[in-house]
Scaffold this motif. Sequence first.
Motif, mmCIF file in Angstrom:
data_model
loop_
_atom_site.group_PDB
_atom_site.id
_atom_site.type_symbol
_atom_site.label_atom_id
_atom_site.label_comp_id
_atom_site.label_asym_id
_atom_site.label_seq_id
_atom_site.Cartn_x
_atom_site.Cartn_y
_atom_site.Cartn_z
ATOM 1 N N SER A 91 0.815 -1.221 0.000
ATOM 2 C CA SER A 91 0.000 0.000 0.000
ATOM 3 C C SER A 91 0.845 1.266 0.000
ATOM 4 O O SER A 91 0.574 2.200 -0.751
ATOM 5 C CB SER A 91 -0.937 0.004 1.204
ATOM 6 O OG SER A 91 -1.831 -1.084 1.121
ATOM 7 N N GLU A 95 0.906 3.893 -3.070
ATOM 8 C CA GLU A 95 0.586 5.314 -2.893
ATOM 9 C C GLU A 95 1.690 6.197 -3.450
ATOM 10 O O GLU A 95 1.426 7.196 -4.099
ATOM 11 C CB GLU A 95 0.358 5.632 -1.412
ATOM 12 C CG GLU A 95 -1.035 5.317 -0.947
ATOM 13 C CD GLU A 95 -1.331 5.941 0.402
ATOM 14 O OE1 GLU A 95 -0.465 5.900 1.305
ATOM 15 O OE2 GLU A 95 -2.429 6.478 0.545
ATOM 16 N N ASN A 98 1.420 6.319 -7.003
ATOM 17 C CA ASN A 98 0.188 6.951 -7.431
ATOM 18 C C ASN A 98 -0.583 6.075 -8.424
ATOM 19 O O ASN A 98 -1.064 6.551 -9.450
ATOM 20 C CB ASN A 98 0.459 8.335 -8.020
ATOM 21 C CG ASN A 98 -0.772 9.200 -8.037
ATOM 22 O OD1 ASN A 98 -1.662 9.029 -7.203
ATOM 23 N ND2 ASN A 98 -0.848 10.107 -8.982
ATOM 24 N N THR A 137 -8.536 -0.626 -3.907
ATOM 25 C CA THR A 137 -8.790 0.697 -4.480
ATOM 26 C C THR A 137 -7.864 1.712 -3.808
ATOM 27 O O THR A 137 -7.283 1.431 -2.752
ATOM 28 C CB THR A 137 -10.244 1.113 -4.226
ATOM 29 O OG1 THR A 137 -10.442 1.203 -2.801
ATOM 30 C CG2 THR A 137 -11.237 0.132 -4.827
ATOM 31 N N PRO A 138 -7.736 2.900 -4.366
ATOM 32 C CA PRO A 138 -6.922 3.929 -3.713
ATOM 33 C C PRO A 138 -7.350 4.210 -2.266
ATOM 34 O O PRO A 138 -6.504 4.433 -1.400
ATOM 35 C CB PRO A 138 -7.109 5.160 -4.604
ATOM 36 C CG PRO A 138 -7.374 4.586 -5.958
ATOM 37 C CD PRO A 138 -8.195 3.351 -5.688
ATOM 38 N N GLU A 139 -8.639 4.162 -1.982
ATOM 39 C CA GLU A 139 -9.122 4.404 -0.624
ATOM 40 C C GLU A 139 -8.644 3.314 0.325
ATOM 41 O O GLU A 139 -8.204 3.593 1.442
ATOM 42 C CB GLU A 139 -10.657 4.489 -0.603
ATOM 43 C CG GLU A 139 -11.229 5.652 -1.372
ATOM 44 C CD GLU A 139 -11.284 5.416 -2.888
ATOM 45 O OE1 GLU A 139 -11.273 4.253 -3.343
ATOM 46 O OE2 GLU A 139 -11.315 6.416 -3.627
ATOM 47 N N ARG A 140 -8.727 2.039 -0.113
ATOM 48 C CA ARG A 140 -8.259 0.939 0.726
ATOM 49 C C ARG A 140 -6.742 0.999 0.897
ATOM 50 O O ARG A 140 -6.218 0.691 1.959
ATOM 51 C CB ARG A 140 -8.667 -0.402 0.127
ATOM 52 C CG ARG A 140 -10.126 -0.704 0.332
ATOM 53 C CD ARG A 140 -10.428 -2.152 -0.006
ATOM 54 N NE ARG A 140 -11.857 -2.371 0.034
ATOM 55 C CZ ARG A 140 -12.641 -2.443 -1.041
ATOM 56 N NH1 ARG A 140 -12.127 -2.351 -2.245
ATOM 57 N NH2 ARG A 140 -13.935 -2.644 -0.916
ATOM 58 N N GLU A 142 -4.911 3.649 0.967
ATOM 59 C CA GLU A 142 -4.620 4.706 1.944
ATOM 60 C C GLU A 142 -4.826 4.209 3.363
ATOM 61 O O GLU A 142 -4.000 4.430 4.242
ATOM 62 C CB GLU A 142 -5.502 5.924 1.674
ATOM 63 C CG GLU A 142 -5.208 7.089 2.577
ATOM 64 C CD GLU A 142 -6.076 8.291 2.269
ATOM 65 O OE1 GLU A 142 -6.223 9.124 3.165
ATOM 66 O OE2 GLU A 142 -6.604 8.400 1.146
ATOM 67 N N THR A 143 -5.908 3.474 3.590
ATOM 68 C CA THR A 143 -6.199 2.936 4.910
ATOM 69 C C THR A 143 -5.140 1.918 5.328
ATOM 70 O O THR A 143 -4.633 1.955 6.449
ATOM 71 C CB THR A 143 -7.597 2.271 4.926
ATOM 72 O OG1 THR A 143 -8.563 3.250 4.583
ATOM 73 C CG2 THR A 143 -7.912 1.679 6.275
#
Length: 147
Positions: A91, A95, A98, A137-140, A142-143
Amino acid sequence: MTRGAGLAVAGFVLAAALGGCAIGGPTGQDRADELANQLENSGLGVRSAKAIFQSSFSGDLSVTVVLSPDVVQPGYTVTAETLGPVLGIVSRSAEEMNVGGVVFYAEDEQGIDVSMVRATEDLGIAEALDGSALLLTPERLETLSRK
């Protein structure tokens, strides 16, 4: 600089940016190779890893890890204690790259899929599991990068 030359330079810069590489910097695949090396040298039970940067507009990443026998549980499963730190590395790297998303797979040394069902439930991301693939996904991402 003539208008035509300026447009040509601008087009080259845009193409390089959309292609996932900076001028003179590492390519998306170079960064994916570095991620694979990080996973293999992490001491987290990853015997080998392969990361493939998908050259597309979204720039997705596919990551497959081969887990060492000592972290594969009976029934070909992996625990959240093993999977969580591995996904943290993936992750954070994703990130930095990107990327638009990550498709993650785990196997044993014989190429048999290792179940991530229980681990993803324990990590609170069970809805991201699609068969043997974990779709991040990008949201996951980030978490997970904060874990």
